[in-house]
Design an enzyme around this catalytic site. Structure first.
Site, PDB file in Angstrom:
ATOM      1  N   SER A 193       0.840  -1.201   0.000  1.00 27.65           N
ATOM      2  CA  SER A 193       0.000   0.000   0.000  1.00 27.65           C
ATOM      3  C   SER A 193       0.877   1.253   0.000  1.00 27.65           C
ATOM      4  CB  SER A 193      -0.955  -0.055   1.196  1.00 27.65           C
ATOM      5  OG  SER A 193      -2.009   0.861   1.054  1.00 27.65           O
TER       6      SER A 193
ATOM      7  N   HIS B   3      -7.848  -5.714   0.067  1.00 30.45           N
ATOM      8  CA  HIS B   3      -6.617  -4.932   0.180  1.00 30.45           C
ATOM      9  C   HIS B   3      -5.544  -5.649   0.998  1.00 30.45           C
ATOM     10  CE1 HIS B   3      -4.282  -1.317  -0.205  1.00 30.45           C
ATOM     11  NE2 HIS B   3      -4.160  -1.187   1.107  1.00 30.45           N
TER      12      HIS B   3
END
Length: 263
Positions: A99, A235
């Site tokens: 991320s 995610h």
């Protein structure tokens, strides 16, 4: 493969080393996600083969660095990290970031190449390519705490019970907001948006932060080949596929699964 002399023990507020492997021929540097810490990569360090020495970056503003100001700019974070890694440059580096950490890792790679440091490649996870920024009108870092918490809930990377703990939220939300600002305002710099080493992209097929096209666009940022590996999940798919993710990273760091060079 050559053997490297054992490097002396080093300590730094920025760099953590959980399972020292000073005689390993390669080093893996791990960069946390927004709100994350170096400790997130302890299982990675424990699971890596002894041929890879794992270092993890600790950003300011969290855990034992809670009293320090957060760094809200990816480029500034990268500048700091490269300076800290200079003393570890006795062996080649592979960088791995998830991320926000993927953006920081890429910018560190750009700086490493310019400084002539030995870089083997970069693994980016859960992050769209720098050439694919999204509309900033909905940037979460500008929102109130409730919206910030909803974002954390949506990404499923934080224990839901912790997100209902007021003391925990008071402690972590400032660093989360600062990290979101760094991630959401990040743009690569013209002329410094490509590296000469391979890139491995790890992505989840249901990640709201990264489409398949945004993941594949990382190929535009390397002249040495790019491959994409897609996992089921959102995610934080890497939590559900830890063994497969670690195997992919360790193989890449050891040079066994490098993408074909472009051109």
């Amino acid at each position: 493969m050559p053997r490297y002399a054992a490097a002396p023990e080093r300590s730094s507020l920025w760099i953590r080393r959980f399972q020292p492997a000073p005689a390993a021929p390669a080093q893996l540097v791990c960069f946390p996600h927004a709100g994350g810490s170096a400790g997130y990569f302890l299982p990675v360090a424990r699971a890596m083969p002894t041929s890879v020495d794992v270092l993890a970056v600790q950003y300011p503003g969290r855990q034992d660095r809670a009293g320090e100001a957060c760094v809200e700019d990816v480029h500034a974070l990268a500048d700091h990290v490269v300076r800290e890694l200079l003393v570890w440059a006795d062996r080649p580096f592979t960088l791995f970031g998830h991320s926000l950490g993927a953006s920081v890792a890429f910018e560190v790679a750009v700086r490493m190449e310019r400084a002539g440091m030995a870089l083997q490649g970069v693994v980016v996870s859960g992050r769209r390519a720098p050439s694919r920024p999204r509309d900033t009108a909905q940037d979460v870092h500008r929102s109130d705490d409730r919206a910030l918490i909803r974002s954390l809930e949506r990404l499923s990377g934080t224990d839901p019970l912790m997100l209902r703990d007021s003391e925990f939220l008071e402690m972590v939300l400032p660093s989360v907001r600062s990290d979101y600002k760094a991630a959401e305002t990040y743009r690569s710099r013209p002329g410094r948006d490509r590296i000469g080493q391979p890139v491995l992209v790890l992505t989840g097929d249901a990640d709201p932060q990264v489409t398949a096209a945004e993941a594949e666009a990382w190929a535009e940022h390397t002249t040495a080949g790019c491959s994409v590996r897609t996992f089921s999940g959102g995610h934080f798919f890497l939590d559900d596929h830890a063994l497969s993710v670690i195997s992919a990273i360790s193989g890449f760091a050891a040079g066994r699964h490098l993408p074909a060079r472009l051109g």
